[in-house]
Each structure stands twice: as C-alpha cells, then as structure tokens.
Enzyme design. Structure first.
Site, PDB file in Angstrom:
ATOM      1  N   SER A  20       0.817  -1.400  -0.169  1.00 12.42           N
ATOM      2  CA  SER A  20       0.076  -0.019  -0.126  1.00 12.42           C
ATOM      3  C   SER A  20       0.839   1.096  -0.003  1.00 12.42           C
ATOM      4  O   SER A  20       0.220   2.259  -0.276  1.00 12.42           O
ATOM      5  CB  SER A  20      -1.054   0.087   1.391  1.00 12.42           C
ATOM      6  OG  SER A  20      -0.311   0.278   2.431  1.00 12.42           O
ATOM      7  N   LYS A  90       1.168   5.037   6.844  1.00 18.54           N
ATOM      8  CA  LYS A  90       0.365   5.807   5.755  1.00 18.54           C
ATOM      9  C   LYS A  90       1.089   7.095   5.633  1.00 18.54           C
ATOM     10  O   LYS A  90       2.053   7.574   6.762  1.00 18.54           O
ATOM     11  CB  LYS A  90      -0.787   5.932   5.835  1.00 18.54           C
ATOM     12  CG  LYS A  90      -1.820   4.512   5.860  1.00 18.54           C
ATOM     13  CD  LYS A  90      -1.713   3.664   4.727  1.00 18.54           C
ATOM     14  CE  LYS A  90      -2.634   2.467   4.977  1.00 18.54           C
ATOM     15  NZ  LYS A  90      -2.497   1.690   3.927  1.00 18.54           N
TER      16      LYS A  90
END
Length: 246
Positions: A20, A90
């Site tokens: 991701s 993230k």
C-alpha cells in the site's frame, strides 16, 4: 529496563508486509520509526510517513504474521513491535483544521491547493480514485486528528475507505506511534524518508486555523539496526524517498 526505555523513548523497526505504500516502501522493507520526537510536543505534519495503531478495526480479518526468531528477540528488547500489535503505515496528507478533497481522478487538494504528488504516488495510479466507496470525498480534519493515504492509491485501504468507523476515517494523533524516518533494510534500499516539496508550497496553510502542526521538537534519533545511532535531520537532507495492510 533497556526494553522499557527503547519502547517508550527511542525508536522501533517496523516491517512492511503489504504493497500500500509502494514505491516509497516495498513489501519486506524495514523502517525505523522515530518515537522520541512526540515526547517533545510535536504532532504529525503533512507529508510525513507515520506508523499508527489501528484506530478502529482497519485491519479486521488480516492475518497476524508469525515472527521469526530474530524478530522475537528484537520485539522482546523493544526494537520491534510484538506480533500482536496492530499497526499501519501511511502518509499524512491533512492535519487538524485542513480541508482535504478528491474529485474525479485528482489532483488531491488540501485547503484548495492542488498537490503535485508525482514524486511518490505509485506510477500509473491517479491521485484520486473514481469509486463510490470513499475515493471521492471532501472532509474537514478535526483538531488532534490526521487524514492519511497510502502512496499506492489504488491499493490502499486508508482514511478514504474507513469513513464509516467511529473516527470517520480520521486517525487520532494519540494513536500515532511516530514518524518513519529511514528505510534501514535491505541495505540496497537504505534511504531517508523526507517530506515532499509539494507540502511546502505557499498558501497551503491558509485555511488551517491551527497552521501546519509545526514541530516543537529537536531532531529525533534513529537507531540503525539494533546498535548504531544515526542523527536524523528532520527535513530533506539529501536523496531518499520512499506493519500493516490497507
């Protein structure tokens, strides 16, 4: 005592188990996370890559990997999180007071300013996703929260796709473990993780009452591997770019 000191004040290494954050981070990378800085009153800033505890079941159904012997040792002394910990990694794109928006395929806008994300968004991905599950949004980030997105935009279950949780997709600042500052392993990917220039553009803070959550801290220390200490310069000092899924 040493384990408690490391876990509380210094750094931890985190393993990247998903795609991701490609190409900034690759599956199997080990990153060093600065845990010292938050103790001096700093909060996450836009553009930083951060590790945070699962805010509200973002990792539901994801398998917990079985650690090897080395990982068990590093976990015991505090240099890696335990296998039971649920953490994600993230990029922060919005802080308290910001308005973050995705329309069509992008660009991503913060306080009305378009971000040039070409240096870190996965090649072939668009900054925004045209889907009805969360890819199109306009949100105002509450104080003491951040809005996070993966660099592999079409393969990241991030704030966009968790807007139905108790935090409406925002990550409380007190869930943030620290900032990922160095890719430490494998050695051929050794690099720092600077804040991209697009987050320094003039006027980005205009709509944010709280400003940019400016750091109040001195430079953090990164522990390279288990022994040597590396002094990390908080902003870009040279080349480099970049436990979770999502």
């Amino acid at each position: 005592m040493l384990a408690l000191l490391i876990k509380t004040f210094l750094v931890q290494a985190f393993s990247i188990p998903s795609d991701s954050m490609q190409n900034t981070l690759q599956r199997g990378d080990r990153v060093l996370v600065d845990k010292l800085t938050p103790w001096f009153g700093s909060e996450p800033e836009r553009g930083e890559v951060v590790v945070f505890h699962d805010p509200d079941n973002w990792l539901a159904g994801e398998p917990t990997p079985e650690p090897n012997a080395l990982q068990k040792v590093l976990s015991w002394i505090g240099l890696m999180p335990s296998a039971e910990e649920k953490d994600l990694i993230k990029r922060v794109v919005g802080v308290g007071g910001d308005t973050v928006e995705c329309k069509g395929t992008g660009p991503l806008k913060v306080n009305g300013k378009a971000l040039d994300e070409s240096s870190y968004v996965y090649p072939g991905n668009t900054p925004c996703s045209q889907d009805d599950q969360g890819g199109q949004f306009k949100v105002k980030v509450p104080e003491d929260h951040v809005w996070v997105m993966g660099d592999h935009r079409q393969n990241s279950r991030d704030s966009r796709y968790n807007q139905a949780d108790k935090n409406e997709g925002f990550v409380p600042v007190d869930k943030v473990v620290g900032r990922a500052v160095v890719v430490a392993w494998p050695l051929d990917r050794l690099s720092n993780l600077p804040v991209p220039d697009t987050f320094d553009q003039p006027g980005l803070n205009a709509s944010s009452p709280s400003g940019a959550a400016l750091s109040l801290a001195p430079q953090g220390l990164a522990l390279a591997g288990a022994v040597p200490l590396v002094l990390w310069r908080r902003r870009r000092s040279g080349a480099g770019e970049g436990h979770e899924e999502g």
